[in-house]
Write an enzyme that holds these catalytic residues in place. Structure first.
Site, short mmCIF file in Angstrom:
data_model
loop_
_atom_site.label_atom_id
_atom_site.label_comp_id
_atom_site.label_asym_id
_atom_site.label_seq_id
_atom_site.Cartn_x
_atom_site.Cartn_y
_atom_site.Cartn_z
N PRO A 116 11.91 25.72 38.06
CA PRO A 116 11.13 26.42 39.09
C PRO A 116 11.78 27.74 39.49
O PRO A 116 13.00 27.83 39.60
CB PRO A 116 11.13 25.44 40.28
CG PRO A 116 11.54 24.12 39.71
CD PRO A 116 12.39 24.40 38.52
N GLN A 118 12.95 30.94 41.74
CA GLN A 118 13.49 31.19 43.09
C GLN A 118 13.99 29.92 43.77
O GLN A 118 13.91 29.79 44.99
CB GLN A 118 12.43 31.87 43.97
CG GLN A 118 12.05 33.25 43.46
CD GLN A 118 11.02 33.92 44.35
OE1 GLN A 118 10.19 33.27 44.95
NE2 GLN A 118 11.07 35.24 44.41
N LEU A 121 18.39 27.49 40.84
CA LEU A 121 18.78 26.50 39.82
C LEU A 121 19.13 27.18 38.49
O LEU A 121 19.21 26.54 37.46
CB LEU A 121 17.66 25.48 39.60
CG LEU A 121 17.36 24.58 40.81
CD1 LEU A 121 16.10 23.75 40.57
CD2 LEU A 121 18.54 23.66 41.12
N ASP A 169 27.52 29.33 37.19
CA ASP A 169 26.27 28.79 36.65
C ASP A 169 26.32 28.74 35.13
O ASP A 169 25.90 27.77 34.50
CB ASP A 169 25.08 29.66 37.05
CG ASP A 169 24.98 29.85 38.55
OD1 ASP A 169 25.80 29.24 39.27
OD2 ASP A 169 24.11 30.60 39.00
#
Length: 352
Positions: A116, A118, A121, A169
């Site tokens: 998804p 914004q 993630l 990340d």
């Protein structure tokens, strides 16, 4: 891999579990990959080099001007084509600078993603990470580019496009599973990257994810904190050190399966972020997601810089049920986090 000459790789969404955002302040973090969402990149050998637009995310045909404007308001200007182009450039330049010879052959790259937008993630870096894996295999250079270096290549591709982020990340997505990261200045200066240690995913208690399906209020997450840190402001410097220390304490708590301590560390992580960045920067919607979890006594914090929240319910299923009801009322999605094991294969492990 699939079909003759076709290469396919998947990279997963990630959750910053403890210590973020100290990864860009020479700190420590623990992150994990989650199987709930992923990006897939497919490479086909071809005569010309072609970057294929995605039919939804790189949409360029509209029925009217209002539809175009509505699309831009909701989705922004950017799809994944620019990400694929950027990693091709960064990969080529890295190989050239490091005397890694690439065979003269072409390919077609395409992508798909269900991460998804914004939600904090790491949807963009997942596309880049999956594409990098395709290039490593297509040119058969996986053994020549160390695993520790790859997160930096993913970040460099995003930096090309003006995306401001840290290494955390990308490390989680390159390594997969659960990873402890040490970004101390000494490591970063000496090695050019952090020191990354995979941990056993079975150390984790059951975790959940809260996110908004239509996020509209992400705040201005980084505000002036970085400048204040660079200026040596004592409150920011000491708070960021404490955030980094939460990852060290969290590793110990997980290894000892001290989940009440782990819950306290998650809550502290969010409280410190809030005190440094302020509510205006965090955004009302993001704060509400944390508060919904805390209302039922669950521990919660941002997965990244906002958009989604990672939650631990220490009292088990009954508490999860309460949380589900609160999320339904607030219009949030609640999902159990599905874990991803390490993504490193035998060739990767030999480069470590």
């Amino acid at each position: 891999m699939e079909g003759e000459g076709v290469i396919k790789h998947k990279a997963y969404a990630r959750v910053g579990l403890l210590g973020n955002p100290s990864d860009v302040y020479y700190g420590n973090t623990i992150s994990l990959s989650l199987a709930n969402f992923s990006a897939t990149v497919t490479l086909h050998p071809s005569n010309d080099l072609l970057i294929q637009p995605h039919p939804i995310h790189d949409f360029v045909r509209f029925t009217s001007l209002p539809q175009l404007v509505n699309r831009l308001n909701n989705e922004g200007y950017y799809g994944g084509v620019r990400l694929l182009m950027a990693i091709c450039k960064v990969f080529h330049n890295y190989c050239k600078e490091n005397a890694i010879t690439l065979a003269e052959k072409n390919f077609t790259l395409s992508y798909d993603t269900d991460i998804p937008r914004q939600t904090g993630l790491s949807g963009s870096s997942a596309i880049v990470c999956a594409a990098l894996n395709c290039l490593l295999d297509f040119y058969d250079v996986r053994h020549l580019i160390k695993v520790e270096v790859r997160p930096g290549l993913v970040l460099a591709a995003e930096n090309e496009l003006g995306i401001v982020a840290g290494l955390q990340d990308r490390v989680a997505q390159v390594y997969g599973g659960l990873v402890y990261m040490d970004f101390s200045k000494e490591n970063m200066d000496k090695l050019g990257h952090g020191v990354y240690e995979p941990l056993d995913v079975n150390l984790l208690p059951p975790l959940h994810l809260i996110y908004a399906e239509n996020p509209s209020d992400s705040g201005k997450v980084h505000s002036q904190v970085r400048q204040r840190w660079l200026n040596g402001e004592e409150f920011i410097v000491s708070s960021m050190k404490e955030v980094a220390n939460l990852a060290k304490e969290g590793r110990k708590a997980l290894e000892e399966k001290d989940y009440s301590k782990f819950a306290a560390l998650m809550n502290r992580n969010f409280d410190l972020r809030r005190s440094m960045f302020g509510d205006a920067a965090l955004g009302d919607l993001n704060i509400k997601m944390v508060e919904v979890a805390r209302k039922v006594g669950a521990a919660s914090k941002f997965t990244g810089s906002g958009g989604a929240v990672v939650v631990y319910c220490p009292h088990g299923d009954s508490q999860v049920k309460q949380l589900q009801e609160e999320c339904n009322q607030a219009g949030f999605v609640l999902q159990p986090i599905e874990l991803v094991p390490s993504r490193l294969n035998d060739i990767d492990l030999k480069t470590l």
